[in-house]
Design a protein around this motif. Sequence first.
Motif, PDB file in Angstrom:
ATOM      1  N   TRP A   1     -16.288  18.809  58.107  1.00 34.66           N
ATOM      2  CA  TRP A   1     -17.121  18.365  57.032  1.00 34.66           C
ATOM      3  C   TRP A   1     -18.271  17.056  57.344  1.00 34.66           C
ATOM      4  O   TRP A   1     -19.319  17.406  57.035  1.00 34.66           O
ATOM      5  CB  TRP A   1     -16.306  17.976  55.747  1.00 34.66           C
ATOM      6  CG  TRP A   1     -15.839  19.245  54.986  1.00 34.66           C
ATOM      7  CD1 TRP A   1     -14.575  19.619  54.905  1.00 34.66           C
ATOM      8  CD2 TRP A   1     -16.480  20.091  54.257  1.00 34.66           C
ATOM      9  NE1 TRP A   1     -14.378  20.842  54.103  1.00 34.66           N
ATOM     10  CE2 TRP A   1     -15.684  21.102  53.603  1.00 34.66           C
ATOM     11  CE3 TRP A   1     -17.996  20.099  53.881  1.00 34.66           C
ATOM     12  CZ2 TRP A   1     -16.385  22.206  52.854  1.00 34.66           C
ATOM     13  CZ3 TRP A   1     -18.421  21.157  53.074  1.00 34.66           C
ATOM     14  CH2 TRP A   1     -17.485  22.089  52.193  1.00 34.66           C
ATOM     15  N   ILE A   2     -17.486  16.205  58.237  1.00 39.23           N
ATOM     16  CA  ILE A   2     -18.699  15.127  58.606  1.00 39.23           C
ATOM     17  C   ILE A   2     -19.640  15.876  59.496  1.00 39.23           C
ATOM     18  O   ILE A   2     -20.763  15.588  59.369  1.00 39.23           O
ATOM     19  CB  ILE A   2     -17.830  14.221  59.403  1.00 39.23           C
ATOM     20  CG1 ILE A   2     -16.751  13.338  58.392  1.00 39.23           C
ATOM     21  CG2 ILE A   2     -18.563  13.123  59.814  1.00 39.23           C
ATOM     22  CD1 ILE A   2     -15.912  12.402  58.812  1.00 39.23           C
TER      23      ILE A   2
ATOM     24  N   GLU B   1     -12.965  17.112  67.616  1.00 40.38           N
ATOM     25  CA  GLU B   1     -12.483  18.392  66.756  1.00 40.38           C
ATOM     26  C   GLU B   1     -12.172  19.631  67.833  1.00 40.38           C
ATOM     27  O   GLU B   1     -11.225  20.152  67.551  1.00 40.38           O
ATOM     28  CB  GLU B   1     -13.702  18.846  65.861  1.00 40.38           C
ATOM     29  CG  GLU B   1     -13.283  19.901  64.781  1.00 40.38           C
ATOM     30  CD  GLU B   1     -13.295  21.275  65.388  1.00 40.38           C
ATOM     31  OE1 GLU B   1     -12.447  21.957  65.015  1.00 40.38           O
ATOM     32  OE2 GLU B   1     -13.992  21.592  66.083  1.00 40.38           O
TER      33      GLU B   1
ATOM     34  N   HIS C   1      -5.534  18.914  59.190  1.00 41.59           N
ATOM     35  CA  HIS C   1      -6.414  18.000  57.709  1.00 41.59           C
ATOM     36  C   HIS C   1      -7.503  16.971  58.648  1.00 41.59           C
ATOM     37  O   HIS C   1      -8.544  17.097  58.095  1.00 41.59           O
ATOM     38  CB  HIS C   1      -5.226  17.064  57.374  1.00 41.59           C
ATOM     39  CG  HIS C   1      -4.274  17.854  56.496  1.00 41.59           C
ATOM     40  ND1 HIS C   1      -4.418  18.576  55.601  1.00 41.59           N
ATOM     41  CD2 HIS C   1      -2.896  17.863  56.847  1.00 41.59           C
ATOM     42  CE1 HIS C   1      -3.423  19.210  55.041  1.00 41.59           C
ATOM     43  NE2 HIS C   1      -2.297  18.942  55.762  1.00 41.59           N
ATOM     44  N   ILE C   2      -7.025  16.597  59.858  1.00 35.16           N
ATOM     45  CA  ILE C   2      -8.245  15.488  60.411  1.00 35.16           C
ATOM     46  C   ILE C   2      -9.360  16.566  60.790  1.00 35.16           C
ATOM     47  O   ILE C   2     -10.627  16.355  60.747  1.00 35.16           O
ATOM     48  CB  ILE C   2      -7.578  14.901  61.376  1.00 35.16           C
ATOM     49  CG1 ILE C   2      -6.570  13.888  60.899  1.00 35.16           C
ATOM     50  CG2 ILE C   2      -8.725  14.124  62.400  1.00 35.16           C
ATOM     51  CD1 ILE C   2      -5.917  13.003  62.082  1.00 35.16           C
ATOM     52  N   GLN C   3      -8.873  17.884  61.262  1.00 35.01           N
ATOM     53  CA  GLN C   3     -10.023  18.881  61.805  1.00 35.01           C
ATOM     54  C   GLN C   3     -11.005  19.162  60.591  1.00 35.01           C
ATOM     55  O   GLN C   3     -12.109  19.134  60.774  1.00 35.01           O
ATOM     56  CB  GLN C   3      -9.149  20.000  62.274  1.00 35.01           C
ATOM     57  CG  GLN C   3      -8.232  19.779  63.449  1.00 35.01           C
ATOM     58  CD  GLN C   3      -7.842  21.245  64.064  1.00 35.01           C
ATOM     59  OE1 GLN C   3      -8.450  22.322  63.643  1.00 35.01           O
ATOM     60  NE2 GLN C   3      -6.385  21.143  64.632  1.00 35.01           N
ATOM     61  N   LYS C   4     -10.389  19.477  59.583  1.00 29.93           N
ATOM     62  CA  LYS C   4     -11.250  19.594  58.253  1.00 29.93           C
ATOM     63  C   LYS C   4     -12.224  18.585  57.827  1.00 29.93           C
ATOM     64  O   LYS C   4     -13.314  18.643  57.464  1.00 29.93           O
ATOM     65  CB  LYS C   4     -10.296  19.966  57.199  1.00 29.93           C
ATOM     66  CG  LYS C   4      -9.719  21.555  57.085  1.00 29.93           C
ATOM     67  CD  LYS C   4     -10.793  22.497  56.591  1.00 29.93           C
ATOM     68  CE  LYS C   4      -9.977  23.847  56.548  1.00 29.93           C
ATOM     69  NZ  LYS C   4     -11.077  24.924  56.263  1.00 29.93           N
ATOM     70  N   VAL C   5     -11.571  17.405  58.057  1.00 30.50           N
ATOM     71  CA  VAL C   5     -12.727  16.159  57.779  1.00 30.50           C
ATOM     72  C   VAL C   5     -13.736  15.921  58.734  1.00 30.50           C
ATOM     73  O   VAL C   5     -14.796  15.912  58.348  1.00 30.50           O
ATOM     74  CB  VAL C   5     -11.457  14.823  57.713  1.00 30.50           C
ATOM     75  CG1 VAL C   5     -12.422  13.869  57.261  1.00 30.50           C
ATOM     76  CG2 VAL C   5     -10.723  15.065  56.569  1.00 30.50           C
ATOM     77  N   LEU C   6     -13.176  16.378  60.089  1.00 34.95           N
ATOM     78  CA  LEU C   6     -14.195  16.221  61.083  1.00 34.95           C
ATOM     79  C   LEU C   6     -15.306  17.343  60.990  1.00 34.95           C
ATOM     80  O   LEU C   6     -16.476  17.027  60.924  1.00 34.95           O
ATOM     81  CB  LEU C   6     -13.692  16.298  62.353  1.00 34.95           C
ATOM     82  CG  LEU C   6     -12.744  15.092  62.843  1.00 34.95           C
ATOM     83  CD1 LEU C   6     -12.349  15.371  64.195  1.00 34.95           C
ATOM     84  CD2 LEU C   6     -13.691  13.698  62.830  1.00 34.95           C
TER      85      LEU C   6
ATOM     86  N   PRO D   1     -16.719  23.949  58.433  1.00 30.21           N
ATOM     87  CA  PRO D   1     -15.455  24.189  58.067  1.00 30.21           C
ATOM     88  C   PRO D   1     -15.325  25.684  57.392  1.00 30.21           C
ATOM     89  O   PRO D   1     -14.467  26.217  57.034  1.00 30.21           O
ATOM     90  CB  PRO D   1     -15.620  22.985  56.808  1.00 30.21           C
ATOM     91  CG  PRO D   1     -16.901  22.778  56.567  1.00 30.21           C
ATOM     92  CD  PRO D   1     -17.658  22.882  57.943  1.00 30.21           C
TER      93      PRO D   1
END
Length: 495
Positions: free
Chosen positions: A114-115, A96, A107-112, A172
Amino acid sequence: MSHAVKLTSMLRPKHHDVELVESPSIPKRQSFRRQNSIFKKSSGTDMFRDLMLKLDEGVGTLENGRISFAYFEKWKTVEFACLLFSILTILLSVLEYELEFRNESPHIQKVLLWIIFLCTIILITMIILRFNVVILFQRSRNMIGAYEGLRSTGLFKYMILEILLSIPHPNPFLDEIRFTMSDQVLGKEYYHSVNEMLNLLQIVRVFLILRVFFIISPFFSTSAHRICDMYDAKTSYFFVIKARMQSAPLSFIFTNLCLSLFILAYALRICERPLSRIYSDWSYDNYLNALWNVVEVMATVGYGEYTARTILGRGLTIIIGIWGVGTLSLLVVSLSNLLAMEKLELKAYTVIERLRLKSLLREWGSKSIIQAVHLWKKSSKGNKVSYNDVLDLRKSTNEFRLLNRQYKSLTLEGSTLTEEMMTGFDKIREEMKELKKRQTKLSWLTQTMVDMAETIEKEGCISNSMLDENAEGRNAPLEFKLDNYEGYWVDLMEV
């Protein structure tokens, strides 16, 4: 139920053993006194008998090995779960960070993010579960009471501290927050994001990863706990570190050195990389340059081609330097201890060196004797002795003396008290043998002198009057006559 509760219940009087039936022939006051005396007698005897039975049954002995081993296995399982989520969050945070710094795939940053947030919550839950399992393990080993918990044992503060160290992570909710700082060299401003700083603080989770290697070590097993209890030693992570330093110091220090190099290089890159936003050719954008700078600082070389310019980078450089000096000092000490001889090796070396010095002593001793005899022959024949021959003889004798001193010092250093005593006895034995030889030679020379005197008297070479004069001190004729027996006089003077 703990031992204290069992002992309290055991010491309580047993009222069902007391007969409360009052005899009609005995007055009420007397009957109560008799019953009270019977109660005291029976209760005291029963309490002592029950106490001995409880002690015979094993109260106060070691724990049940199966139960403690089962709880220890649960402890290791929770530790491995913490290890899994710690590694997962660190790897996702690195990914990230790279995407955020390059402004790629928001968008991938946001998903990472949250994970990472969910994994951190699970990690904190595992930490709480871990401390509860530790409490159960200590109860199974009778280290604490049955009703003691996190607060009474003092583990609660350590749990809070570990949770606080595990909370920092890129999340996030803070991805848009930034703060600016100024370059002290050129006066330009640059910025850090809050997630970058949280990513830097997340490196503390490496301790959770290293702790698993302490748990699975044989120096932290259930048997190790029992052995440490026998010798009144505390089984802790620090004990495991000491044990590893004793069993395999080089591998332990070298592993820590390599891990610290890569981790500190990553941390220094996070601190110095924001300057690449204002300087396109800033060197810390490359990870290898940061790694090389960490090697320079830890080795105290400091070539100067890469230097930290931010406040965070300079502060981290101080920490890297202190860590490097300590780690390299331990490495040098471990190498010196590794190259030092053990007791048996020192004995073997002493024997080998003695044999070598003995051979050299024979060689230089024989060489000195040959040179001395050669010079004596030259001088007896009236030949001129050269200065080089004298120097060679002096060199040989000096070398012989030096080797003799080395041999004696090596004998004293490499020998024990028994060996020194045996060496002393051998010297005394050799001196006694030499004394016996001289005594034998002296008696032989005395007998030879008596035989000489008798022979001379028989041949008429000396008279009784001359012997009387010799006895009074006028022995010039005797000395003159005995000059023919010069060899005997030489032997007598040697003795």
